[in-house]
Scaffold this motif. Structure first.
Motif, short mmCIF file in Angstrom:
data_model
loop_
_atom_site.label_atom_id
_atom_site.label_comp_id
_atom_site.label_asym_id
_atom_site.label_seq_id
_atom_site.Cartn_x
_atom_site.Cartn_y
_atom_site.Cartn_z
N ALA A 11 -14.23 -3.88 -109.18
CA ALA A 11 -14.36 -2.53 -109.73
C ALA A 11 -15.65 -1.85 -109.29
N GLU A 12 -16.66 -2.64 -108.94
CA GLU A 12 -17.97 -2.09 -108.57
C GLU A 12 -18.09 -1.79 -107.08
N HIS A 13 -17.05 -2.06 -106.29
CA HIS A 13 -17.15 -1.90 -104.84
C HIS A 13 -16.02 -1.02 -104.31
N ASP A 14 -16.29 -0.40 -103.17
CA ASP A 14 -15.33 0.52 -102.56
C ASP A 14 -14.42 -0.16 -101.56
N VAL A 15 -14.97 -1.13 -100.82
CA VAL A 15 -14.26 -1.73 -99.68
C VAL A 15 -14.40 -3.24 -99.73
N LEU A 16 -13.28 -3.93 -99.56
CA LEU A 16 -13.31 -5.38 -99.33
C LEU A 16 -13.28 -5.61 -97.83
N ILE A 17 -14.27 -6.31 -97.31
CA ILE A 17 -14.28 -6.59 -95.88
C ILE A 17 -13.91 -8.06 -95.66
N MET A 18 -12.92 -8.28 -94.79
CA MET A 18 -12.35 -9.61 -94.60
C MET A 18 -12.18 -9.87 -93.10
N PRO A 19 -13.22 -10.44 -92.44
CA PRO A 19 -13.14 -10.65 -90.99
C PRO A 19 -12.58 -12.02 -90.60
N SER A 20 -11.58 -12.49 -91.33
CA SER A 20 -11.08 -13.86 -91.17
C SER A 20 -10.50 -14.12 -89.79
N ARG A 21 -10.67 -15.37 -89.33
CA ARG A 21 -9.99 -15.83 -88.12
C ARG A 21 -8.56 -16.29 -88.43
N PHE A 22 -8.37 -16.87 -89.61
CA PHE A 22 -7.02 -17.27 -90.01
C PHE A 22 -6.94 -17.28 -91.53
N GLU A 23 -5.73 -17.08 -92.02
CA GLU A 23 -5.41 -17.10 -93.45
C GLU A 23 -3.96 -17.56 -93.58
N GLY A 24 -3.52 -17.71 -94.82
CA GLY A 24 -2.11 -17.93 -95.09
C GLY A 24 -1.53 -16.65 -95.66
N PHE A 25 -1.87 -16.37 -96.90
CA PHE A 25 -1.68 -15.07 -97.51
C PHE A 25 -2.77 -14.94 -98.56
N PRO A 26 -3.84 -14.20 -98.28
CA PRO A 26 -5.03 -14.24 -99.12
C PRO A 26 -4.86 -13.52 -100.45
N VAL A 27 -4.99 -14.27 -101.54
CA VAL A 27 -4.91 -13.69 -102.88
C VAL A 27 -6.00 -12.65 -103.08
N THR A 28 -7.20 -12.93 -102.56
CA THR A 28 -8.32 -12.01 -102.71
C THR A 28 -7.98 -10.63 -102.16
N LEU A 29 -7.29 -10.59 -101.03
CA LEU A 29 -6.91 -9.32 -100.41
C LEU A 29 -6.07 -8.49 -101.37
N VAL A 30 -5.08 -9.12 -101.99
CA VAL A 30 -4.16 -8.38 -102.85
C VAL A 30 -4.83 -8.03 -104.17
N ALA A 65 -7.08 -3.52 -107.46
CA ALA A 65 -8.22 -2.87 -108.11
C ALA A 65 -8.60 -1.56 -107.43
N GLY A 66 -7.94 -1.21 -106.34
CA GLY A 66 -8.28 0.00 -105.62
C GLY A 66 -9.43 -0.16 -104.67
N CYS A 67 -9.82 -1.39 -104.41
CA CYS A 67 -10.88 -1.71 -103.45
C CYS A 67 -10.22 -1.78 -102.08
N VAL A 68 -10.52 -0.85 -101.22
CA VAL A 68 -9.78 -0.67 -99.97
C VAL A 68 -10.10 -1.80 -98.99
N PRO A 69 -9.09 -2.48 -98.46
CA PRO A 69 -9.36 -3.58 -97.53
C PRO A 69 -9.64 -3.10 -96.11
N VAL A 70 -10.64 -3.69 -95.50
CA VAL A 70 -10.88 -3.59 -94.06
C VAL A 70 -10.81 -5.04 -93.57
N ALA A 71 -9.72 -5.40 -92.93
CA ALA A 71 -9.42 -6.81 -92.69
C ALA A 71 -8.97 -7.05 -91.25
N SER A 72 -9.17 -8.30 -90.82
CA SER A 72 -8.64 -8.72 -89.52
C SER A 72 -7.12 -8.56 -89.49
N LEU A 73 -6.62 -8.12 -88.35
CA LEU A 73 -5.17 -8.07 -88.16
C LEU A 73 -4.68 -9.46 -87.81
N LEU A 74 -4.05 -10.10 -88.78
CA LEU A 74 -3.39 -11.39 -88.58
C LEU A 74 -1.89 -11.12 -88.70
#
Length: 399
Positions: A250-269, A274-283
């Motif tokens: 709630a205190e942040h505007d953007v979630l930044i996720m520069p992951s090399r690999f994931e499965g399906f990240p719960v944190t992202l969803v 929460a309306g925290c806009v994701p800026v994430a690696s394209l996997l």
């Protein structure tokens, strides 16, 4: 029905899945319990940190059991507790993964595959013929297993990890002109999460931004050293309790996720809800299951720090776009990835498997206990980490 979920209380995605499934399956008459093994499981079961979770499961064997004794203890616990079936989180623990091959025939067994790495797929292949159904938590995992590893199309399905949206409050974004507030939330591990790219991304951003880094892991000290020169812009909170995640988002505007690999990240969803806009690696088949670039977040090629920075700059300079994406992100997460939908999909799967059990391989006698290929260290294990990281980046960008 009574099912065991292989694992133990910890801060991480696989245990989040357990908590949500435990609650979601209970109304359908399915009692789900965690079943742990090994020293870490004993610490979690007896420590104060996870006290609220201790009555939801049990630990098999003794802390000093060797691998074979641990397998025997797992099987004994499954029989003693009267479990009808088990969920195995493949590759989370190789003893528990291997245990599947020795279970009595009456036990229903479902494999959950949580990651897109070659090692995870090799472990899944090692027990493929000993499970009644396989769940990939993303489209990418299912496609890889079926097309590259011979998994049966009809017994391999996608069930994305879900979130309890009611526990995630949405805060409006985009109203002010203050510094954009970035958040990294997860394990401080460069090999998987790409955390050492974060300072380089910041260096490419001329606009005022702040970055909060939460979590712990093997590269925490390296990350802090790499942040020299960013004093005032980066704060490291260390590990945070799951109950604190909602407030952080709630205190942040953007979630930044520069992951090399994931499965399906719960944190992202969770961030999206929460309306925290994701800026994430394209996997492919993973992050793009939730994030539509330019609509409810931004995606950038793995390892492309300039593209990641440009995505952040765009949001910092266009607060109307930030607000629009925030609303779309929250709607997407709540409509498509709720824990109720996840639980319903697992319940339907269990009903189908229980009614018409597919044929699987016969149990192996414990006298022949061993780790099969896929659960032993392979040649890839000995590759230097920079080589493995380079191969992963090439695969994601150009495959």
């Amino acid at each position: 029905m009574r099912f065991a979920y292989f694992g133990f209380p910890h801060i991480g995605g696989t245990y989040s899945v357990f908590r949500h499934l435990h609650a979601g399956l209970a109304p359908h008459g399915i009692d789900l319990r965690w079943l742990g093994y090994g020293p870490a499981a004993h610490r979690a079961a007896n420590g104060a940190y996870f006290r609220s979770q201790q009555d939801l499961g049990l630990v098999a064997g003794r802390p000093d059991d060797d691998d074979r004794a641990g397998t025997e203890a797992m099987i004994e616990a499954i029989e003693r507790e009267g479990f009808d079936g088990v969920f195995v989180n493949v590759a989370a623990d190789r003893v528990q993964t291997n245990c599947i091959r020795y279970l009595p025939s009456r036990i229903l067994r479902v494999m959950i595959v949580h990651n897109i790495t070659p090692g995870t797929y090799a472990a899944a292949l090692a027990i493929r013929d000993h499970v009644h159904a396989t769940v990939g938590v993303s489209d990418r995992i299912r496609a890889d297993l079926v097309s590259r590893h011979g998994f049966d199309d009809g017994r391999t399905m996608v069930i994305p990890n879900g979130i309890e949206a009611a526990d995630v409050a949405r805060s409006p974004r985009g109203g002010g002109e203050e510094a954009l507030r970035l958040l990294f939330l997860g394990r401080i591990d460069d090999q998987a999460k790409g955390v050492l790219w974060l300072p380089r991304i910041l260096q490419e951003i001329p606009d005022p931004v702040t970055l909060t880094v939460t979590g712990d892991g093997p590269d925490f000290a390296r990350f802090k050293r790499s942040c020299d020169g960013t004093a005032g812009f980066v704060r490291c909170l260390g590990a945070v309790a799951p109950t604190s995640v909602g407030a952080l988002l709630a205190e942040h505007d953007v979630l930044i996720m520069p992951s090399r690999f994931e499965g399906f990240p719960v944190t992202l969803v969770e961030a999206m809800a929460a309306g925290c806009v994701p800026v994430a690696s394209l996997l492919r088949g993973v992050t793009d299951m939730a994030v539509q670039d330019g609509r409810n977040g931004r995606l950038f090629p793995v390892g492309d720090v300039k593209a990641a920075a440009q995505a952040v700059i765009g949001l910092a300079r266009d607060r109307a776009a930030l607000a629009r994406m925030s609303g779309q992100a929250s709607a997407t997460a709540r409509e498509l990835f709720g824990v109720g939908l996840m639980a319903d999909r697992y319940r339907a799967l269990l009903d189908r498997v229980a009614e018409a059990r597919p044929a699987i391989a016969a149990p192996i006698d414990l006298a022949r206990w061993r780790f099969p290929p896929g659960l032993r260290d392979g040649l890839r294990t000995y590759l230097p980490t920079p080589v493995k990281n380079g191969l992963r980046m090439l695969r994601e960008r150009y495959a």
